[in-house]
Design a protein around this motif. Sequence first.
Motif, mmCIF file in Angstrom:
data_model
loop_
_atom_site.group_PDB
_atom_site.id
_atom_site.type_symbol
_atom_site.label_atom_id
_atom_site.label_comp_id
_atom_site.label_asym_id
_atom_site.label_seq_id
_atom_site.Cartn_x
_atom_site.Cartn_y
_atom_site.Cartn_z
ATOM 1 N N PHE A 40 29.830 -25.777 -17.051
ATOM 2 C CA PHE A 40 29.024 -26.459 -18.059
ATOM 3 C C PHE A 40 27.780 -25.639 -18.396
ATOM 4 O O PHE A 40 27.364 -25.560 -19.552
ATOM 5 C CB PHE A 40 28.620 -27.844 -17.550
ATOM 6 N N ARG A 41 27.197 -25.012 -17.378
ATOM 7 C CA ARG A 41 26.024 -24.161 -17.581
ATOM 8 C C ARG A 41 26.353 -23.018 -18.547
ATOM 9 O O ARG A 41 25.576 -22.717 -19.462
ATOM 10 C CB ARG A 41 25.568 -23.583 -16.241
ATOM 11 N N GLU A 42 27.507 -22.388 -18.350
ATOM 12 C CA GLU A 42 27.917 -21.287 -19.230
ATOM 13 C C GLU A 42 28.149 -21.774 -20.658
ATOM 14 O O GLU A 42 27.791 -21.098 -21.624
ATOM 15 C CB GLU A 42 29.203 -20.632 -18.692
ATOM 16 N N GLU A 43 28.727 -22.967 -20.769
ATOM 17 C CA GLU A 43 28.957 -23.521 -22.114
ATOM 18 C C GLU A 43 27.628 -23.826 -22.805
ATOM 19 O O GLU A 43 27.487 -23.638 -24.012
ATOM 20 C CB GLU A 43 29.811 -24.789 -22.027
ATOM 21 N N LEU A 44 26.651 -24.287 -22.030
ATOM 22 C CA LEU A 44 25.334 -24.569 -22.601
ATOM 23 C C LEU A 44 24.657 -23.289 -23.097
ATOM 24 O O LEU A 44 23.924 -23.315 -24.089
ATOM 25 C CB LEU A 44 24.438 -25.255 -21.566
ATOM 26 N N LYS A 45 24.898 -22.186 -22.412
ATOM 27 C CA LYS A 45 24.338 -20.908 -22.872
ATOM 28 C C LYS A 45 24.904 -20.532 -24.237
ATOM 29 O O LYS A 45 24.189 -20.068 -25.123
ATOM 30 C CB LYS A 45 24.632 -19.804 -21.850
ATOM 31 N N HIS A 46 26.218 -20.735 -24.400
ATOM 32 C CA HIS A 46 26.851 -20.470 -25.694
ATOM 33 C C HIS A 46 26.330 -21.439 -26.760
ATOM 34 O O HIS A 46 26.109 -21.050 -27.910
ATOM 35 C CB HIS A 46 28.377 -20.594 -25.576
ATOM 36 N N PHE A 47 26.136 -22.684 -26.345
ATOM 37 C CA PHE A 47 25.630 -23.694 -27.277
ATOM 38 C C PHE A 47 24.217 -23.344 -27.736
ATOM 39 O O PHE A 47 23.884 -23.463 -28.917
ATOM 40 C CB PHE A 47 25.660 -25.066 -26.600
ATOM 41 N N GLU A 48 23.375 -22.892 -26.797
ATOM 42 C CA GLU A 48 22.006 -22.522 -27.152
ATOM 43 C C GLU A 48 21.989 -21.335 -28.117
ATOM 44 O O GLU A 48 21.190 -21.300 -29.056
ATOM 45 C CB GLU A 48 21.191 -22.190 -25.899
ATOM 46 N N ALA A 49 22.903 -20.388 -27.913
ATOM 47 C CA ALA A 49 23.000 -19.239 -28.828
ATOM 48 C C ALA A 49 23.401 -19.709 -30.227
ATOM 49 O O ALA A 49 22.903 -19.196 -31.244
ATOM 50 C CB ALA A 49 24.015 -18.234 -28.298
ATOM 51 N N LYS A 50 24.276 -20.707 -30.274
ATOM 52 C CA LYS A 50 24.712 -21.275 -31.563
ATOM 53 C C LYS A 50 23.531 -21.948 -32.270
ATOM 54 O O LYS A 50 23.357 -21.819 -33.485
ATOM 55 C CB LYS A 50 25.837 -22.280 -31.316
ATOM 56 N N ILE A 51 22.707 -22.653 -31.493
ATOM 57 C CA ILE A 51 21.530 -23.319 -32.057
ATOM 58 C C ILE A 51 20.539 -22.288 -32.592
ATOM 59 O O ILE A 51 19.964 -22.461 -33.678
ATOM 60 C CB ILE A 51 20.844 -24.219 -31.001
ATOM 61 N N GLU A 52 20.322 -21.214 -31.834
ATOM 62 C CA GLU A 52 19.406 -20.165 -32.275
ATOM 63 C C GLU A 52 19.874 -19.530 -33.582
ATOM 64 O O GLU A 52 19.076 -19.230 -34.471
ATOM 65 C CB GLU A 52 19.268 -19.090 -31.183
ATOM 66 N N LYS A 53 21.176 -19.341 -33.699
ATOM 67 C CA LYS A 53 21.745 -18.795 -34.930
ATOM 68 C C LYS A 53 21.485 -19.751 -36.089
ATOM 69 O O LYS A 53 21.136 -19.328 -37.206
ATOM 70 C CB LYS A 53 23.250 -18.561 -34.755
ATOM 71 N N HIS A 54 21.628 -21.053 -35.810
ATOM 72 C CA HIS A 54 21.367 -22.060 -36.837
ATOM 73 C C HIS A 54 19.897 -22.035 -37.249
ATOM 74 O O HIS A 54 19.572 -22.093 -38.442
ATOM 75 C CB HIS A 54 21.749 -23.446 -36.299
ATOM 76 N N HIS A 55 18.990 -21.924 -36.269
ATOM 77 C CA HIS A 55 17.563 -21.826 -36.571
ATOM 78 C C HIS A 55 17.284 -20.618 -37.477
ATOM 79 O O HIS A 55 16.478 -20.701 -38.404
ATOM 80 C CB HIS A 55 16.741 -21.679 -35.279
ATOM 81 N N HIS A 56 17.942 -19.502 -37.173
ATOM 82 C CA HIS A 56 17.750 -18.285 -37.965
ATOM 83 C C HIS A 56 18.122 -18.529 -39.430
ATOM 84 O O HIS A 56 17.362 -18.168 -40.343
ATOM 85 C CB HIS A 56 18.608 -17.149 -37.389
ATOM 86 N N TYR A 57 19.268 -19.164 -39.640
ATOM 87 C CA TYR A 57 19.700 -19.422 -41.017
ATOM 88 C C TYR A 57 18.813 -20.462 -41.695
ATOM 89 O O TYR A 57 18.589 -20.397 -42.914
ATOM 90 C CB TYR A 57 21.169 -19.849 -41.053
ATOM 91 N N GLN A 58 18.294 -21.405 -40.927
ATOM 92 C CA GLN A 58 17.355 -22.370 -41.500
ATOM 93 C C GLN A 58 16.111 -21.665 -42.034
ATOM 94 O O GLN A 58 15.628 -21.972 -43.133
ATOM 95 C CB GLN A 58 16.940 -23.396 -40.436
ATOM 96 N N LYS A 59 15.600 -20.734 -41.238
ATOM 97 C CA LYS A 59 14.409 -19.991 -41.665
ATOM 98 C C LYS A 59 14.699 -19.168 -42.915
ATOM 99 O O LYS A 59 13.904 -19.135 -43.854
ATOM 100 C CB LYS A 59 13.937 -19.070 -40.527
ATOM 101 N N GLN A 60 15.861 -18.497 -42.914
ATOM 102 C CA GLN A 60 16.240 -17.677 -44.069
ATOM 103 C C GLN A 60 16.427 -18.542 -45.313
ATOM 104 O O GLN A 60 16.073 -18.137 -46.428
ATOM 105 C CB GLN A 60 17.525 -16.896 -43.767
ATOM 106 N N LEU A 61 16.986 -19.730 -45.135
ATOM 107 C CA LEU A 61 17.186 -20.638 -46.265
ATOM 108 C C LEU A 61 15.850 -21.083 -46.843
ATOM 109 O O LEU A 61 15.678 -21.131 -48.066
ATOM 110 C CB LEU A 61 17.988 -21.867 -45.810
#
Length: 291
Positions: free
Chosen positions: A210-231
């Motif tokens: 679950f810890r490893e999956e959360l790391k992937h999930f956090e990376a997905k969130i960071e990517k989303h934040h990046h696109y939010q800023k660009q938008l």
Amino acid sequence: LHLSAVKLAELHSDLKIQEKDELSWKKLKAEGLDEDGEKEAKLRRNLNVIMTKYGMNGKKDSQLTDTNYIKDGTESDTLDDPRLEKLWSKAKTSGKFSDEELNKLWREFKHHKEKIHEYNILLETVSRTEDIHKNVINPSEENLVKEEILHNKHRELKEKLRSINQGFERLRKVSHQGYDTTSEFEEPRVIDLWDMAKSANFTEKELESFREELKHFEAKIEKHHHYQKQLEISHQKLKHVEGTGDKEHLNRNKEKYAMLEEKTKELGYKVKKHLQDLSSRISQGLQHNEL
């Protein structure tokens, strides 16, 4: 609604998930698998949260707005809780946080505010259901089913309250001590999930997975934040170019904006769906603890 470009993309993602959940429920209902109406009630609660979050419930100043940290790193509304306001004020003046860390901490405070608001909506729903149940004169099998629904809602309330208490303790600690540089996760939703996962009935192997999956999930969130800023940046540029009268430049900016908007919507949907799945797994583990 006067929503920002980022908020509109988030609304789209929330409604897409709501639509998918409602379609799934209609299939279940057609097969007679939601006789107690619990899934339908949960759909209504979720829709109520969405309408309140984006100011669509007819009440003024009811939006759970995002911060405008994307633009200038400062808060855009209040926390509606004296304890949170006091902690935030202390953190801002402590000198323990960089501007970037203050932005991150503000996101944690706003996430906590949203959790409290969702808890209050559920509490109001449970109170109304209890009032109706108390007024029933003749007990029946149907009422026994409703008692089970109430039991499930109380369990959900208990889980949300536990998450709120854990979240407040974290905010109190971080506000006084600053961020722990050795902390595994930074995103508020991931921190919540990890704290709850450690309390659930997971084996060491399951917890590590679950810890490893959360790391992937956090990376997905960071990517989303990046696109939010660009938008948001693209939206500001588009408004600027619209005033220049340069059609070629305007068309290029419109194309870029449309691409960023679509990508932001897509990532927002994936993040929220993943969050639903992870939360459901933890909820099952916590329920198992109570049995």
